[in-house]
Design a protein around this motif. Structure first.
Motif, PDB file in Angstrom:
ATOM      1  N   ALA A 244      31.593  89.651  92.154  1.00 49.06           N
ATOM      2  CA  ALA A 244      32.534  88.825  92.903  1.00 49.06           C
ATOM      3  C   ALA A 244      33.934  89.028  92.339  1.00 49.06           C
ATOM      4  CB  ALA A 244      32.141  87.352  92.834  1.00 49.06           C
ATOM      5  N   LEU A 245      34.942  88.733  93.166  1.00 53.29           N
ATOM      6  CA  LEU A 245      36.335  88.851  92.763  1.00 53.29           C
ATOM      7  C   LEU A 245      36.986  87.469  92.781  1.00 53.29           C
ATOM      8  CD1 LEU A 245      37.455  91.971  94.856  1.00 53.29           C
ATOM      9  CD2 LEU A 245      36.457  91.920  92.566  1.00 53.29           C
ATOM     10  N   VAL A 246      37.881  87.247  91.806  1.00 53.37           N
ATOM     11  CA  VAL A 246      38.638  85.998  91.735  1.00 53.37           C
ATOM     12  C   VAL A 246      40.102  86.352  91.521  1.00 53.37           C
ATOM     13  CG1 VAL A 246      39.063  83.881  90.431  1.00 53.37           C
ATOM     14  CG2 VAL A 246      36.711  84.632  90.863  1.00 53.37           C
ATOM     15  N   ASN A 267      32.171  94.436 100.896  1.00 53.77           N
ATOM     16  CA  ASN A 267      31.226  93.372 101.235  1.00 53.77           C
ATOM     17  C   ASN A 267      30.911  92.498 100.014  1.00 53.77           C
ATOM     18  OD1 ASN A 267      29.577  91.905 103.000  1.00 53.77           O
ATOM     19  ND2 ASN A 267      27.756  93.124 102.453  1.00 53.77           N
ATOM     20  N   ILE A 268      31.961  92.109  99.292  1.00 58.17           N
ATOM     21  CA  ILE A 268      31.793  91.232  98.140  1.00 58.17           C
ATOM     22  C   ILE A 268      32.695  90.014  98.312  1.00 58.17           C
ATOM     23  CG2 ILE A 268      31.075  93.033  96.537  1.00 58.17           C
ATOM     24  CD1 ILE A 268      33.885  93.262  95.533  1.00 58.17           C
ATOM     25  N   PRO A 269      32.292  88.846  97.796  1.00 58.82           N
ATOM     26  CA  PRO A 269      33.075  87.622  97.982  1.00 58.82           C
ATOM     27  C   PRO A 269      34.362  87.633  97.150  1.00 58.82           C
ATOM     28  CG  PRO A 269      31.220  87.187  96.554  1.00 58.82           C
ATOM     29  CD  PRO A 269      31.037  88.593  97.061  1.00 58.82           C
ATOM     30  N   VAL A 270      35.402  87.011  97.696  1.00 59.44           N
ATOM     31  CA  VAL A 270      36.683  86.876  97.018  1.00 59.44           C
ATOM     32  C   VAL A 270      37.047  85.400  96.966  1.00 59.44           C
ATOM     33  CG1 VAL A 270      39.127  87.494  96.987  1.00 59.44           C
ATOM     34  CG2 VAL A 270      37.436  89.142  97.840  1.00 59.44           C
ATOM     35  N   SER A 271      37.328  84.881  95.762  1.00 62.50           N
ATOM     36  CA  SER A 271      37.706  83.487  95.582  1.00 62.50           C
ATOM     37  C   SER A 271      39.116  83.408  95.016  1.00 62.50           C
ATOM     38  CB  SER A 271      36.728  82.777  94.640  1.00 62.50           C
ATOM     39  OG  SER A 271      35.405  82.852  95.130  1.00 62.50           O
ATOM     40  N   TYR A 272      39.749  82.236  95.221  1.00 63.49           N
ATOM     41  CA  TYR A 272      41.103  82.014  94.737  1.00 63.49           C
ATOM     42  C   TYR A 272      41.146  80.705  93.967  1.00 63.49           C
ATOM     43  CZ  TYR A 272      41.933  85.523  98.299  1.00 63.49           C
ATOM     44  OH  TYR A 272      41.865  86.672  99.056  1.00 63.49           O
ATOM     45  N   GLU A 281      36.242  75.701  87.086  1.00 65.62           N
ATOM     46  CA  GLU A 281      35.632  75.136  88.293  1.00 65.62           C
ATOM     47  C   GLU A 281      35.465  76.190  89.380  1.00 65.62           C
ATOM     48  OE1 GLU A 281      37.395  70.568  87.898  1.00 65.62           O
ATOM     49  OE2 GLU A 281      38.492  72.098  89.044  1.00 65.62           O
ATOM     50  N   THR A 282      36.418  77.105  89.475  1.00 62.16           N
ATOM     51  CA  THR A 282      36.325  78.182  90.466  1.00 62.16           C
ATOM     52  C   THR A 282      35.169  79.127  90.143  1.00 62.16           C
ATOM     53  OG1 THR A 282      38.723  78.065  90.770  1.00 62.16           O
ATOM     54  CG2 THR A 282      37.608  80.026  91.603  1.00 62.16           C
ATOM     55  N   LEU A 283      34.892  79.306  88.867  1.00 65.46           N
ATOM     56  CA  LEU A 283      33.842  80.240  88.449  1.00 65.46           C
ATOM     57  C   LEU A 283      32.432  79.654  88.554  1.00 65.46           C
ATOM     58  CD1 LEU A 283      35.505  81.835  85.277  1.00 65.46           C
ATOM     59  CD2 LEU A 283      35.180  82.918  87.503  1.00 65.46           C
ATOM     60  N   GLN A 284      32.322  78.341  88.597  1.00 65.44           N
ATOM     61  CA  GLN A 284      30.987  77.721  88.603  1.00 65.44           C
ATOM     62  C   GLN A 284      30.089  78.212  89.737  1.00 65.44           C
ATOM     63  OE1 GLN A 284      31.568  73.473  88.496  1.00 65.44           O
ATOM     64  NE2 GLN A 284      31.963  73.446  86.282  1.00 65.44           N
ATOM     65  N   PRO A 285      30.568  78.290  90.982  1.00 66.25           N
ATOM     66  CA  PRO A 285      29.678  78.782  92.059  1.00 66.25           C
ATOM     67  C   PRO A 285      29.305  80.255  91.912  1.00 66.25           C
ATOM     68  CG  PRO A 285      31.573  77.580  92.954  1.00 66.25           C
ATOM     69  CD  PRO A 285      31.861  77.844  91.512  1.00 66.25           C
ATOM     70  N   LEU A 286      29.988  80.962  91.023  1.00 62.20           N
ATOM     71  CA  LEU A 286      29.743  82.395  90.853  1.00 62.20           C
ATOM     72  C   LEU A 286      28.924  82.695  89.599  1.00 62.20           C
ATOM     73  CD1 LEU A 286      33.385  83.600  91.659  1.00 62.20           C
ATOM     74  CD2 LEU A 286      31.452  83.433  93.255  1.00 62.20           C
ATOM     75  N   ALA A 287      28.335  81.663  89.012  1.00 65.44           N
ATOM     76  CA  ALA A 287      27.624  81.831  87.738  1.00 65.44           C
ATOM     77  C   ALA A 287      26.442  82.787  87.860  1.00 65.44           C
ATOM     78  CB  ALA A 287      27.167  80.478  87.219  1.00 65.44           C
ATOM     79  N   HIS A 288      25.899  82.939  89.052  1.00 63.87           N
ATOM     80  CA  HIS A 288      24.733  83.812  89.229  1.00 63.87           C
ATOM     81  C   HIS A 288      25.125  85.289  89.352  1.00 63.87           C
ATOM     82  CE1 HIS A 288      26.293  83.067  93.254  1.00 63.87           C
ATOM     83  NE2 HIS A 288      25.640  84.143  93.671  1.00 63.87           N
ATOM     84  N   LYS A 289      26.401  85.564  89.488  1.00 62.70           N
ATOM     85  CA  LYS A 289      26.854  86.949  89.605  1.00 62.70           C
ATOM     86  C   LYS A 289      26.855  87.618  88.223  1.00 62.70           C
ATOM     87  CE  LYS A 289      27.951  86.754  94.033  1.00 62.70           C
ATOM     88  NZ  LYS A 289      27.282  87.588  95.079  1.00 62.70           N
ATOM     89  N   LYS A 290      26.452  88.856  88.174  1.00 58.58           N
ATOM     90  CA  LYS A 290      26.442  89.587  86.911  1.00 58.58           C
ATOM     91  C   LYS A 290      27.852  89.973  86.455  1.00 58.58           C
ATOM     92  CE  LYS A 290      21.791  91.539  87.255  1.00 58.58           C
ATOM     93  NZ  LYS A 290      20.970  92.790  87.299  1.00 58.58           N
ATOM     94  N   VAL A 291      28.721  90.258  87.419  1.00 60.82           N
ATOM     95  CA  VAL A 291      30.090  90.660  87.102  1.00 60.82           C
ATOM     96  C   VAL A 291      31.051  89.867  87.974  1.00 60.82           C
ATOM     97  CG1 VAL A 291      31.783  92.527  87.104  1.00 60.82           C
ATOM     98  CG2 VAL A 291      29.439  92.990  86.408  1.00 60.82           C
ATOM     99  N   VAL A 292      32.064  89.266  87.331  1.00 65.05           N
ATOM    100  CA  VAL A 292      33.152  88.608  88.045  1.00 65.05           C
ATOM    101  C   VAL A 292      34.457  89.214  87.525  1.00 65.05           C
ATOM    102  CG1 VAL A 292      34.357  86.458  88.547  1.00 65.05           C
ATOM    103  CG2 VAL A 292      31.855  86.467  88.313  1.00 65.05           C
ATOM    104  N   LEU A 293      35.202  89.812  88.441  1.00 64.22           N
ATOM    105  CA  LEU A 293      36.470  90.427  88.076  1.00 64.22           C
ATOM    106  C   LEU A 293      37.614  89.507  88.480  1.00 64.22           C
ATOM    107  CD1 LEU A 293      35.828  94.111  89.267  1.00 64.22           C
ATOM    108  CD2 LEU A 293      35.582  93.182  86.969  1.00 64.22           C
ATOM    109  N   ILE A 294      38.516  89.225  87.522  1.00 63.33           N
ATOM    110  CA  ILE A 294      39.625  88.303  87.756  1.00 63.33           C
ATOM    111  C   ILE A 294      40.938  89.067  87.770  1.00 63.33           C
ATOM    112  CG2 ILE A 294      40.868  86.281  86.913  1.00 63.33           C
ATOM    113  CD1 ILE A 294      38.338  85.335  85.584  1.00 63.33           C
ATOM    114  N   ASP A 295      41.692  88.888  88.847  1.00 66.72           N
ATOM    115  CA  ASP A 295      43.034  89.453  88.959  1.00 66.72           C
ATOM    116  C   ASP A 295      44.033  88.354  88.613  1.00 66.72           C
ATOM    117  OD1 ASP A 295      45.016  91.312  89.495  1.00 66.72           O
ATOM    118  OD2 ASP A 295      45.170  90.727  91.605  1.00 66.72           O
ATOM    119  N   THR A 296      44.967  88.639  87.718  1.00 65.81           N
ATOM    120  CA  THR A 296      45.936  87.632  87.265  1.00 65.81           C
ATOM    121  C   THR A 296      47.340  87.992  87.721  1.00 65.81           C
ATOM    122  OG1 THR A 296      46.330  88.735  85.150  1.00 65.81           O
ATOM    123  CG2 THR A 296      44.536  87.133  85.222  1.00 65.81           C
TER     124      THR A 296
END
Length: 429
Positions: A244-246, A267-272, A281-296
């Motif tokens: 997932a992407l944040v 085809n991957i989810p993007v959160s803000y 709090e934004t990362l909590q729903p994505l806890a099941h993902k193996k990789v979360v990439l954060i753009d700052t």
């Protein structure tokens, strides 16, 4: 008596003009910083007059520190063979000693009751900084001249490393380790081997290890593009179900649109991270993902929002691995400023970008080596994900050698690099 005033961008240029126009017999009467550089007054046949200085306890301590450095340099000069230093260098150093020693020697004879005004303090500090620059310039010139004469092999290595863009702090310990080697070619190979060992690269690829990965750094270094390459690389290898992407960048609409497009293509989810919502709090729903990439967001160091962003990345519960993205096209001072600004969030390593545009790798490698940051990835083009590599130490050093400048460094550049070098101190002493 001939008196002339000179204006230049820095003390080195001003001194060069004095030498050219008045010669080595000129005396430095005064120096001060002005808008756009420094002002230096010099004269021929000038007799130094005793001067009375108003007391300033704070600056006295600074002056004593500088005087101690100068006295140590004088002892080193006196211990050398007569042919080791030029008369001009010795005379100029003595002039600096005389200029710095006068206010320190005068103060014990006065009753130090009143303090100098703020304007006088700033003027004295300016003069002190100018004198220090002058001292460092002279010591650097003498050190480099002596190294060339007494240690020509090390002088040649210094030049080669300087052409690679490596900082003096990285070069010095490497040269110390090959000081015993007499053959220049063998010394060069050994030095490159030590450099290779000093560059750290991870054993396992960051996205394969998984977890929350954040890319941080100033604007324009390629954070969003690099994140896109990482995401595409992961999807091509492992599929799209576990990534997932944040985005923490609410300042640039273009960055958000780029991530939306990337998420739609892969085809991957993007959160803000919305206003009033924490990163945790934004990362909590994505806890099941193996990789979360954060753009700052690439914010200036002076922006209070940067501190809040970095605090969010280092907050309990986030457990992000933060990678400093450094453009190989950036100057060394820019890279240093970036490290100082972003180190507060805790850096797991770095990513070096824009190698295809760089004329040198030494600045970025110096930061990675000097601050023990593993180089996780490099990028060398716009293609996603093709222009993303997992580097190896020997590959980085080999590329740095290939990119070294074809122009020979000036004598002034080499003298500046020699200031403070243990090898230079040995050659002076």
């Amino acid at each position: 008596m001939q008196v002339k005033r000179y204006f230049a961008a820095d003390m080195r240029q001003a001194m060069n003009r004095v030498r050219e126009e008045l010669g080595a017999d000129a005396s430095i009467i005064s120096t001060r910083r002005v808008a756009g550089g420094v002002e230096l007054t010099a004269a021929l046949d000038y007799q130094v007059q005793a001067k009375v200085s108003r007391p300033n306890p704070a600056l006295e301590a600074e002056l004593r520190k500088t005087q101690a450095q100068i006295m140590q340099a004088q002892v080193s000069l006196q211990a050398r063979d007569e042919g080791g230093a030029s008369g001009r260098d010795r005379q100029l150093l003595e002039q600096v000693m005389q200029r710095v020693s006068e206010p320190v020697a005068a103060q014990p004879q006065m009753t130090q009751q009143a303090s100098a005004s703020q304007g006088e303090m700033m003027a004295m500090r300016s003069e002190l900084n100018s004198l220090r620059e002058l001292l460092e310039m002279q010591l650097g010139n003498m050190a480099w001249s002596n190294m060339r004469a007494q240690q020509p092999m090390h002088a040649a290595l210094w030049k080669r490393f300087q052409k690679m863009g490596l900082s003096a702090e990285i070069i010095r310990p490497v040269l110390e380790r090959v000081a015993h080697e007499k053959d220049q070619h063998q010394a060069w190979r050994m030095a490159l081997a030590y450099l290779t060992h000093a560059v750290r690269t991870p054993n396992n690829e960051a996205i394969d290890e998984g977890g929350v990965i954040a890319l941080v750094g100033p604007a324009g270094v390629g954070k969003t593009t690099t994140l896109a390459k990482l995401a595409a690389r992961y999807v091509l290898t492992h599929g799209a179900s576990n990534i997932a992407l944040v985005s923490m960048d609410s300042y640039r609409i273009g960055a958000q649109e780029q991530l939306k497009t990337l998420g739609r293509i892969l085809n991957i989810p993007v959160s803000y991270v919305a206003d009033g919502v924490t990163l945790a709090e934004t990362l909590q729903p994505l806890a099941h993902k193996k990789v979360v990439l954060i753009d700052t967001a690439g914010l200036p160091a002076s922006d209070p929002a940067l501190g809040l962003q970095l605090d969010s990345l280092s907050a309990a519960g986030v457990k992000a691995k933060n990678y400093l993205v450094m453009a190989a096209t950036s100057q060394g001072q820019v890279l240093k400023a970036a490290w100082h600004a972003y180190k507060r969030c805790g850096l797991a390593g770095c990513i070096i970008t824009k190698l295809d545009e760089a004329i040198s790798m030494g600045e970025a490698l110096s930061m990675a080596i000097g601050h023990s940051m593993p180089v996780a990835y490099t990028t060398d083009g716009p293609k996603i994900p093709d222009d993303l590599q997992v580097p190896r130490s020997h590959q980085l050093i080999s590329r740095a050698v290939r990119l070294q400048s074809s122009e020979e460094p000036t004598e002034e550049m080499m003298a500046q690099m020699c200031v403070g070098s243990p090898l230079a101190v040995q050659s002076v002493g």
